[in-house]
Design a protein around this motif. Structure first.
Motif, PDB file in Angstrom:
ATOM      1  N   VAL A   1       0.821  -1.225   0.000  1.00 27.03           N
ATOM      2  CA  VAL A   1       0.000   0.000   0.000  1.00 27.03           C
ATOM      3  C   VAL A   1       0.851   1.269   0.000  1.00 27.03           C
ATOM      4  O   VAL A   1       0.341   2.361  -0.200  1.00 27.03           O
ATOM      5  CB  VAL A   1      -1.027   0.031   1.167  1.00 27.03           C
ATOM      6  N   THR A   2       2.152   1.124   0.219  1.00 31.03           N
ATOM      7  CA  THR A   2       3.037   2.292   0.166  1.00 31.03           C
ATOM      8  C   THR A   2       3.712   2.399  -1.204  1.00 31.03           C
ATOM      9  O   THR A   2       3.715   3.460  -1.831  1.00 31.03           O
ATOM     10  CB  THR A   2       4.163   2.168   1.236  1.00 31.03           C
ATOM     11  N   LEU A   3       4.312   1.273  -1.658  1.00 27.40           N
ATOM     12  CA  LEU A   3       5.182   1.341  -2.837  1.00 27.40           C
ATOM     13  C   LEU A   3       4.405   1.404  -4.152  1.00 27.40           C
ATOM     14  O   LEU A   3       4.866   2.028  -5.111  1.00 27.40           O
ATOM     15  CB  LEU A   3       6.159   0.164  -2.832  1.00 27.40           C
ATOM     16  N   MET A   4       3.228   0.762  -4.218  1.00 26.63           N
ATOM     17  CA  MET A   4       2.478   0.847  -5.483  1.00 26.63           C
ATOM     18  C   MET A   4       1.988   2.273  -5.761  1.00 26.63           C
ATOM     19  O   MET A   4       2.204   2.778  -6.874  1.00 26.63           O
ATOM     20  CB  MET A   4       1.367  -0.199  -5.548  1.00 26.63           C
ATOM     21  N   PRO A   5       1.379   2.967  -4.772  1.00 23.19           N
ATOM     22  CA  PRO A   5       1.007   4.362  -5.054  1.00 23.19           C
ATOM     23  C   PRO A   5       2.222   5.225  -5.422  1.00 23.19           C
ATOM     24  O   PRO A   5       2.145   6.059  -6.328  1.00 23.19           O
ATOM     25  CB  PRO A   5       0.378   4.845  -3.740  1.00 23.19           C
ATOM     26  N   GLN A   6       3.360   4.970  -4.735  1.00 15.39           N
ATOM     27  CA  GLN A   6       4.579   5.740  -5.023  1.00 15.39           C
ATOM     28  C   GLN A   6       5.022   5.577  -6.478  1.00 15.39           C
ATOM     29  O   GLN A   6       5.314   6.551  -7.161  1.00 15.39           O
ATOM     30  CB  GLN A   6       5.696   5.211  -4.125  1.00 15.39           C
ATOM     31  N   VAL A   7       5.050   4.334  -6.945  1.00 19.51           N
ATOM     32  CA  VAL A   7       5.553   4.102  -8.309  1.00 19.51           C
ATOM     33  C   VAL A   7       4.525   4.561  -9.358  1.00 19.51           C
ATOM     34  O   VAL A   7       4.901   4.998 -10.452  1.00 19.51           O
ATOM     35  CB  VAL A   7       6.017   2.634  -8.509  1.00 19.51           C
ATOM     36  N   VAL A   8       3.254   4.517  -9.011  1.00 22.57           N
ATOM     37  CA  VAL A   8       2.242   5.056  -9.931  1.00 22.57           C
ATOM     38  C   VAL A   8       2.485   6.564 -10.107  1.00 22.57           C
ATOM     39  O   VAL A   8       2.493   7.092 -11.232  1.00 22.57           O
ATOM     40  CB  VAL A   8       0.808   4.782  -9.414  1.00 22.57           C
ATOM     41  N   ARG A   9       2.753   7.243  -9.003  1.00 19.57           N
ATOM     42  CA  ARG A   9       3.034   8.694  -9.082  1.00 19.57           C
ATOM     43  C   ARG A   9       4.300   8.953  -9.898  1.00 19.57           C
ATOM     44  O   ARG A   9       4.376   9.916 -10.669  1.00 19.57           O
ATOM     45  CB  ARG A   9       3.197   9.286  -7.675  1.00 19.57           C
ATOM     46  N   GLU A  10       5.291   8.085  -9.719  1.00 19.27           N
ATOM     47  CA  GLU A  10       6.550   8.222 -10.449  1.00 19.27           C
ATOM     48  C   GLU A  10       6.297   8.140 -11.969  1.00 19.27           C
ATOM     49  O   GLU A  10       6.812   8.959 -12.727  1.00 19.27           O
ATOM     50  CB  GLU A  10       7.434   7.049 -10.019  1.00 19.27           C
ATOM     51  N   VAL A  11       5.497   7.160 -12.373  1.00 22.18           N
ATOM     52  CA  VAL A  11       5.218   6.990 -13.805  1.00 22.18           C
ATOM     53  C   VAL A  11       4.355   8.143 -14.318  1.00 22.18           C
ATOM     54  O   VAL A  11       4.536   8.610 -15.448  1.00 22.18           O
ATOM     55  CB  VAL A  11       4.569   5.606 -14.081  1.00 22.18           C
ATOM     56  N   CYS A  12       3.447   8.630 -13.471  1.00 22.89           N
ATOM     57  CA  CYS A  12       2.634   9.791 -13.869  1.00 22.89           C
ATOM     58  C   CYS A  12       3.548  10.977 -14.148  1.00 22.89           C
ATOM     59  O   CYS A  12       3.393  11.682 -15.148  1.00 22.89           O
ATOM     60  CB  CYS A  12       1.628  10.155 -12.777  1.00 22.89           C
ATOM     61  N   GLU A  13       4.522  11.195 -13.274  1.00 25.95           N
ATOM     62  CA  GLU A  13       5.454  12.310 -13.478  1.00 25.95           C
ATOM     63  C   GLU A  13       6.259  12.135 -14.762  1.00 25.95           C
ATOM     64  O   GLU A  13       6.404  13.072 -15.540  1.00 25.95           O
ATOM     65  CB  GLU A  13       6.402  12.404 -12.287  1.00 25.95           C
ATOM     66  N   LEU A  14       6.753  10.914 -14.969  1.00 25.76           N
ATOM     67  CA  LEU A  14       7.549  10.636 -16.180  1.00 25.76           C
ATOM     68  C   LEU A  14       6.749  10.896 -17.457  1.00 25.76           C
ATOM     69  O   LEU A  14       7.304  11.316 -18.468  1.00 25.76           O
ATOM     70  CB  LEU A  14       7.960   9.149 -16.201  1.00 25.76           C
ATOM     71  N   SER A  15       5.449  10.618 -17.390  1.00 23.17           N
ATOM     72  CA  SER A  15       4.639  10.702 -18.609  1.00 23.17           C
ATOM     73  C   SER A  15       3.889  12.019 -18.730  1.00 23.17           C
ATOM     74  O   SER A  15       3.256  12.273 -19.756  1.00 23.17           O
ATOM     75  CB  SER A  15       3.641   9.546 -18.636  1.00 23.17           C
TER      76      SER A  15
END
Ligand code: ACO
Length: 351
Positions: free
Chosen positions: A251-265
């Motif tokens: 519940v911590t790392l999946m939201p984090q990496v989703v945000r990371e990909v949102c930023e990248l894209s």
């Protein structure tokens, strides 16, 4: 050019096993399983039915859905942590069963993140121009981990005999894990296409310091021999899991990496139309949804019916979302997963 999913398919075994059926074998209840995980039922393969066979079913359906024939496929990526054999991998077994050409087949692991890792490879293959049509399969038969020789016949309705007290005690010892998993397969065909639709940025992570959080000690090539009767008797051929740690990481790392990909894209989180989360546990899925501040309808789930099918959850969910008409042209869709390794990641996909 982008990597586009042009066909999807699933392959699932026939035995539907409800929480009530599991309660006949061990001290558990429909209420405990539903409240803790959201799971209501799962499918179990027959003894003798391997993940390669479920993968073949899923892959055949995906190839037909893409309007292709097996001879059109240029490369296979098969993700599973429960292969038919230690060697060879499931890739060549699937190649033979489907009658594919003499093409490369890659066997990958990465457990619950296997499908995401496969997407990354497929995208690199296609973007490099090396292969045009890639078949990506995620398939698992978890039931071989489980002590179902103690009551398997009762579970699948082949016997009415009562479980003995000794069998019940042994089955109960692994109830924190066995109730969560199911068997199944999902497959996608990925092809290079011009236009805006297709895979966007993918971000993958590994943290080996978390390797012990979800692992299986038995059947290890560090031992001589690699599996013994004593290990089986000690339950070491069953995965061990620190459930609470896996939960917290998920519940911590999946939201984090989703945000990371949102930023990248350059796509805002609230511009995500659908987020497809690895289907391990409804509470984890809802935790990810809330952490991202998205409404429930944007985070679909099917863990209720399939349980956790590890590498197969995302392709099965994507297939079902397509079938239900949830996926429309022009959407921003995000895949995300976390599992043993720890491996986790996310991938943006524009429909
Ligand atoms: N039926 C009845 N009781 C059970 C069962 C069961 N199947 N399993 C465990 N219990 C009991 C325990 O023995 C314990 O009893 P006690 O309090 O008397 O000692 C009690 O229920 C509570 O156990 P907890 O471990 O505290 O339960 P928790 O609320 O943490 O839920 C769970 C456990 C469901 C495993 C949770 O931690 C979880 O979902 N973790 C994530 C694990 C996961 O999804 N793994 C999948 C693989 S990794 C991945 O795909 C992300």
């Amino acid at each position: 050019m982008r990597s586009v999913i042009t066909g999807t398919g699933i392959g699932v075994p026939p035995h539907v096993v409800t929480n009530a059926a599991l309660s006949k074998l061990m001290d558990t209840s429909d209420e405990w399983i539903r409240v803790r995980s959201g799971i209501q039922e799962r499918r179990y393969a027959e003894p003798g039915q391997g993940s390669s066979q479920l993968g073949v079913l899923a892959a055949g359906n995906a190839i037909a859905d893409a309007g292709l024939t097996p001879s059109d496929i240029d490369a296979v990526i098969f993700a599973t942590m429960t292969p038919d054999h230690v060697l060879p991998g499931n890739g060549p077994l699937l190649q033979k069963a489907l009658g594919l050409r003499d093409i490369p087949t890659f066997d990958i692991r990465q457990q619950c993140s296997g499908f995401l890792y496969g997407l990354e490879l497929a995208d690199l293959f296609i973007q490099s121009g090396r292969y045009r049509r890639v078949l990506l399969v995620g398939a698992e038969v978890h039931t071989a981990f489980m002590p179902w020789h103690l009551g398997w016949d009762t579970l699948i309705g082949q016997s009415m005999r009562e479980i003995t007290e000794a069998e019940r005690i042994e089955n109960t010892a692994s109830r924190d894990r066995t109730v969560l998993f199911g068997d199944g397969a999902g497959a996608v065909v990925i092809e290079g296409r011009d236009g805006d639709a297709g895979l966007g940025p993918i971000r993958l992570h590994t943290d080996g310091t978390g390797a012990g959080v979800l692992t299986m000690l038995g059947a290890s090539f560090k031992r001589r021999p690699f599996v013994t009767h004593e290990q089986i008797d000690a339950g070491e051929t069953l995965p061990i899991m620190s459930g609470k740690e896996v939960f917290r990481s998920a519940v911590t790392l999946m939201p984090q990496v989703v945000r990371e990909v949102c930023e990248l894209s350059g796509v805002a989180v609230d511009a995500l139309d659908l987020v497809l989360v690895h289907q391990a546990n409804l509470r984890i899925i809802e935790g990810v949804q809330k952490a991202l501040g998205l409404s429930a309808d944007r985070v679909p789930h099917n863990v209720e019916r399939w349980g956790n099918t590890t590498a197969a959850t995302l392709p099965i969910l994507f297939h079902e979302c397509r079938q239900q008409g949830l996926i429309k042209p022009g959407m921003n869709l995000m895949f995300t997963a976390l599992g043993s390794g720890l491996h986790w990641g996310a991938a943006l996909y524009r429909t």
